[in-house]
Design an enzyme around this catalytic site. Structure first.
Site, PDB file in Angstrom:
ATOM      1  CD  GLU A  45      32.215  23.841  -4.530  1.00 25.27           C
ATOM      2  OE1 GLU A  45      32.017  22.584  -4.371  1.00 25.27           O
ATOM      3  OE2 GLU A  45      32.644  24.597  -3.465  1.00 25.27           O
TER       4      GLU A  45
HETATM    5  C1  LIG Z   1      28.750  15.226 -11.528  1.00 21.44           C
HETATM    6  C2  LIG Z   1      28.115  16.017 -10.219  1.00 21.44           C
HETATM    7  C3  LIG Z   1      29.134  15.976  -9.040  1.00 21.44           C
HETATM    8  C4  LIG Z   1      28.668  16.357  -7.889  1.00 21.44           C
HETATM    9  N1  LIG Z   1      29.669  16.515  -6.916  1.00 21.44           N
HETATM   10  C5  LIG Z   1      29.217  16.794  -5.718  1.00 21.44           C
HETATM   11  C6  LIG Z   1      29.964  16.483  -4.438  1.00 21.44           C
HETATM   12  O1  LIG Z   1      31.090  16.084  -4.503  1.00 21.44           O
HETATM   13  N2  LIG Z   1      29.393  16.807  -3.266  1.00 21.44           N
HETATM   14  C7  LIG Z   1      28.280  17.328  -3.238  1.00 21.44           C
HETATM   15  O2  LIG Z   1      27.810  17.551  -2.056  1.00 21.44           O
HETATM   16  N3  LIG Z   1      27.733  17.890  -4.344  1.00 21.44           N
HETATM   17  C8  LIG Z   1      27.829  17.340  -5.484  1.00 21.44           C
HETATM   18  N4  LIG Z   1      27.311  17.767  -6.596  1.00 21.44           N
HETATM   19  C9  LIG Z   1      25.997  18.436  -6.365  1.00 21.44           C
HETATM   20  C10 LIG Z   1      25.972  19.817  -6.861  1.00 21.44           C
HETATM   21  O3  LIG Z   1      26.537  20.672  -6.169  1.00 21.44           O
HETATM   22  C11 LIG Z   1      24.581  20.241  -7.242  1.00 21.44           C
HETATM   23  O4  LIG Z   1      24.012  19.533  -8.233  1.00 21.44           O
HETATM   24  C12 LIG Z   1      24.264  21.576  -7.446  1.00 21.44           C
HETATM   25  O5  LIG Z   1      24.544  22.339  -6.144  1.00 21.44           O
HETATM   26  C13 LIG Z   1      22.765  21.899  -7.756  1.00 21.44           C
HETATM   27  O6  LIG Z   1      21.898  21.399  -6.794  1.00 21.44           O
HETATM   28  P1  LIG Z   1      20.525  20.717  -7.642  1.00 21.44           P
HETATM   29  O7  LIG Z   1      21.247  19.635  -8.369  1.00 21.44           O
HETATM   30  O8  LIG Z   1      19.803  20.095  -6.193  1.00 21.44           O
HETATM   31  O9  LIG Z   1      19.829  21.530  -8.569  1.00 21.44           O
HETATM   32  P2  LIG Z   1      18.706  22.606  -7.631  1.00 21.44           P
HETATM   33  O10 LIG Z   1      19.312  23.379  -6.571  1.00 21.44           O
HETATM   34  O11 LIG Z   1      17.493  22.024  -7.740  1.00 21.44           O
HETATM   35  O12 LIG Z   1      18.622  23.288  -9.049  1.00 21.44           O
HETATM   36  C14 LIG Z   1      17.997  23.407 -10.393  1.00 21.44           C
HETATM   37  C15 LIG Z   1      18.194  24.566 -11.001  1.00 21.44           C
HETATM   38  O13 LIG Z   1      17.506  25.581 -10.578  1.00 21.44           O
HETATM   39  C16 LIG Z   1      17.883  26.745 -10.234  1.00 21.44           C
HETATM   40  N5  LIG Z   1      17.944  27.505  -9.041  1.00 21.44           N
HETATM   41  C17 LIG Z   1      18.015  26.784  -7.809  1.00 21.44           C
HETATM   42  N6  LIG Z   1      17.717  27.542  -6.772  1.00 21.44           N
HETATM   43  C18 LIG Z   1      17.248  28.691  -7.324  1.00 21.44           C
HETATM   44  C19 LIG Z   1      16.623  29.979  -6.765  1.00 21.44           C
HETATM   45  N7  LIG Z   1      16.444  30.062  -5.725  1.00 21.44           N
HETATM   46  N8  LIG Z   1      16.403  30.907  -7.782  1.00 21.44           N
HETATM   47  C20 LIG Z   1      16.412  30.585  -8.941  1.00 21.44           C
HETATM   48  N9  LIG Z   1      17.137  29.353  -9.514  1.00 21.44           N
HETATM   49  C21 LIG Z   1      17.355  28.580  -8.818  1.00 21.44           C
HETATM   50  C22 LIG Z   1      19.585  26.229 -10.532  1.00 21.44           C
HETATM   51  O14 LIG Z   1      20.666  27.241 -10.635  1.00 21.44           O
HETATM   52  C23 LIG Z   1      19.476  25.045 -11.329  1.00 21.44           C
HETATM   53  O15 LIG Z   1      19.567  25.792 -12.775  1.00 21.44           O
HETATM   54  C24 LIG Z   1      27.631  17.144  -7.802  1.00 21.44           C
HETATM   55  C25 LIG Z   1      26.537  17.258  -9.107  1.00 21.44           C
HETATM   56  C26 LIG Z   1      27.018  16.715 -10.051  1.00 21.44           C
HETATM   57  C27 LIG Z   1      25.945  16.559 -11.443  1.00 21.44           C
END
Ligand SMILES: Cc1cc2nc3c(=O)[nH]c(=O)nc-3n(C[C@H](O)[C@H](O)[C@H](O)COP(=O)(O)OP(=O)(O)OC[C@H]3O[C@@H](n4cnc5c(N)ncnc54)[C@H](O)[C@@H]3O)c2cc1C
Length: 559
Positions: A369
């Protein structure tokens, strides 16, 4: 937003949740689910169906639900998280999944799908994230290709991949975000739709009692009436429209998880005897491992209740406020759970004592979220704009209001919170003059300072309301006004120290010369912030005495 539940219904619901957990989810069962990496589908369906009916609280009355308000839902979510954040996630996924319909659906769509959740206890999943689109949903690659017959749009074929979807392998109904010709749009897809597949459950660090799975969509056909809102291109706006609300719920998960760990540590410390007495009587133990975490969690509660009241009063958006609540609650909860492991020593490091599991579970709350870094960015960008728009007056004006509060309620630490806000205003102004927010790290660190300074201010206001007896009936009343005031003072000191100390540090760090920094040091008034630490230890003693229900004691032995 509905007016919400009455106090009696909310109390009964919280009581019913506790009773259900004691019966169906005792510690041994939760450890088993965690070890076996098992989603207890029958139990979650019982919670979201005839058994407990939790889903009804998330659904407006017009569609067969109970129409709980944001305040009610924060209390319910906190309680669910106290039981198990994995199971709570399984329940909340339905709420998240139905959100695009609730905010953007046509009347017919709301009636059809909301009623299905209310009456049949249908489980839902929210499909936004993709392998290459996480924090940046704009990078969405799933597509919705229009299907026409005789020149008339009759439906769409959805293709793509979704990642990390809670309830992804078990939901009855999915909301899927896909790129339509008119832009990102939400679609409703049922589980048996040909072409919809899901991966095996992810083997996760924590919330192992939740089901998380990838989805594959291979030309999944949906009728045109599954396009939420009936027009393309509103998907990202619909997703954003509920952030104030949904992030508040994840904040409540953090709060519940943090307290679940701390309450175990508090209980343990009364029975664990070391150096001739219980750990609960060792100041070096309580003042490091318990009290500061209570202060941070209760500061985040204060902000959550403030946001919930505003949402229930009909304010829309509140994206930044939801982010502030989520950031402080979930970061504080992680620290509290980690300290709870430490507080139980070697026992804390084993599975049997549960705090180890809570720590792994609560870890997700700073990721899903919206990650903490995205929260920092959301908050700092918004407050930066406010600083510019008000020509630097925003936090100065807030500090003035706190000084007025201090005049009527000198015990709640509002003068200290005002020092923090003034220091923050000075730091922001320096960053403006020297154009330091061109460094992303500085911008994000400012976000962290804003969170603490604002939460300190709101916590003082909550403590004042508690003293006046005007706290909402539905609010948490665990702490009596004197203890709440001490907690507000403790947190205000921490926030002021952060605004002044870390604020100056980052301004120095980003500068290439000392020009203007000496003026900034005068504006930040660090010596005054240090002097405001006077009485901190006595306040921590007061909170410890309250937590352990004991009278103030004579100074204890340093051992
Ligand atoms: C157990 C679990 C349940 C989930 N449930 C759902 C669900 O029901 N529905 C759904 O749609 N999603 C779901 N998610 C997805 C979740 O919302 C995403 O994992 C989250 O938004 C982060 O995206 P990402 O994993 O691609 O990480 P990324 O966006 O790749 O981020 C990786 C790291 O980089 C940092 N970062 C990213 N962008 C930037 C920036 N511009 N500047 C600086 N730092 C940055 C982030 O803070 C993080 O530390 C779930 C995830 C998990 C692990």
């Amino acid at each position: 937003m509905a007016a919400g539940l009455d106090q009696a219904t909310l109390s009964e619901t919280i009581h019913a949740l506790r009773e259900f957990a004691a019966r169906r989810l005792p510690d041994q069962k939760l450890i088993e689910l965690d070890t076996q990496d098992e989603f207890p589908e029958a139990i979650v369906r019982e919670m979201c169906g005839a058994g407990l009916g939790i889903q009804l609280f998330f659904i407006p009355e017009a569609y067969g639900g109970m129409g709980a308000g944001a305040f009610d839902l924060y209390r319910i979510c906190e309680q669910m998280a106290r039981i198990d954040i994995g199971i709570a996630t399984g329940v909340l996924a339905t709420f998240l999944g139905s959100d695009p319909i609730r905010v953007g659906g046509t009347e017919a769509q709301k009636r059809r799908w909301m009623t299905k959740i209310a009456e049949e206890g249908a489980l839902m999943a929210y499909g936004a994230t993709e392998p290459a689109a996480g924090s940046d949903l704009g990078a969405l690659r799933s597509v919705a290709v229009p299907v026409s017959q005789d020149g008339q749009l009759v439906g769409y074929k959805l293709s793509g991949a979704k990642q990390w979807i809670s309830n992804g392998g078990v939901a009855d109904v999915y909301t899927i975000l896909a790129q339509a010709p008119g832009g990102p749009s939400w679609f409703v897809v049922e589980r048996d739709a040909p072409g919809l597949g899901h991966g095996k459950p992810e083997d996760k660090h924590g919330i192992r009692a939740s089901n998380t799975a990838a989805l594959s969509l291979d030309e999944v056909y949906v009728d045109a009436d599954r396009l939420i809102g009936g027009s393309e291109g509103k998907g990202l706006l619909q997703a954003q429209a509920v952030f104030g609300y949904t992030r508040l719920m994840v904040a409540a998960f953090g709060l519940g998880g943090g307290w679940a760990a701390l309450d175990r540590a508090i209980a343990y410390s009364t029975t664990r005897i070391q150096a001739g007495g219980p750990l609960s009587e060792k100041q070096g133990y309580t003042h490091k491992l318990i009290v500061p975490h209570v202060a941070r969690l209760e500061a985040s509660r204060a902000f959550m209740e403030y946001v919930a009241e505003r949402l229930d009063a009909g304010e829309e958006g509140l994206t930044t406020e939801g982010a502030i609540a989520k950031y402080l609650a979930t970061e504080s909860a992680n620290r509290a759970a980690d300290a709870s492991i430490q507080a139980l020593g070697g026992y804390g490091y084993t599975k049997e004592y549960m705090v180890e599991k809570v720590k792994r579970d609560v870890r997700i709350t700073t990721i899903y979220e919206g990650t903490s870094e995205i929260m920092e960015m959301t908050i700092s960008r918004d407050r930066w704009q406010l600083h510019l728009k008000t020509r630097g007056r925003h936090y100065q004006d807030e500090a003035q209001k706190l000084l007025a509060l201090h005049a009527t309620h000198p015990q709640v630490g509002a003068d200290i919170a005002a020092l923090g806000l003034r220091a923050l205003a000075a730091v922001l102004e320096h960053a403006r003059v020297c154009r330091l927010t061109r460094h992303q790290h500085i911008l994000l660190r400012l976000g962290e300072l804003c969170v603490h300074a604002e939460c300190a201010a709101v916590f003082c206001q909550r403590a004042a309301r508690a003293a006046d007896g005007t706290l909402a009936e539905k609010a948490d009343h665990r702490f009596a006004p004197p203890a709440l005031a001490a907690l507000a003072r403790i947190f205000a000191r921490e926030a002021a120290e952060l605004a002044g100390g870390a604020g100056l540090r980052w301004m120095w760090a980003a500068s290439s010369s000392s020009a203007d920094l000496l003026t900034l040091e005068a504006g930040v008034a660090l010596p005054a912030i240090h002097r405001a630490q006077l009485g901190l230890l006595a306040d921590m003693d007061l909170v410890a005495n309250t937590l352990y229900d004991r009278a103030p004691a004579a100074p204890a032995s340093p051992l």
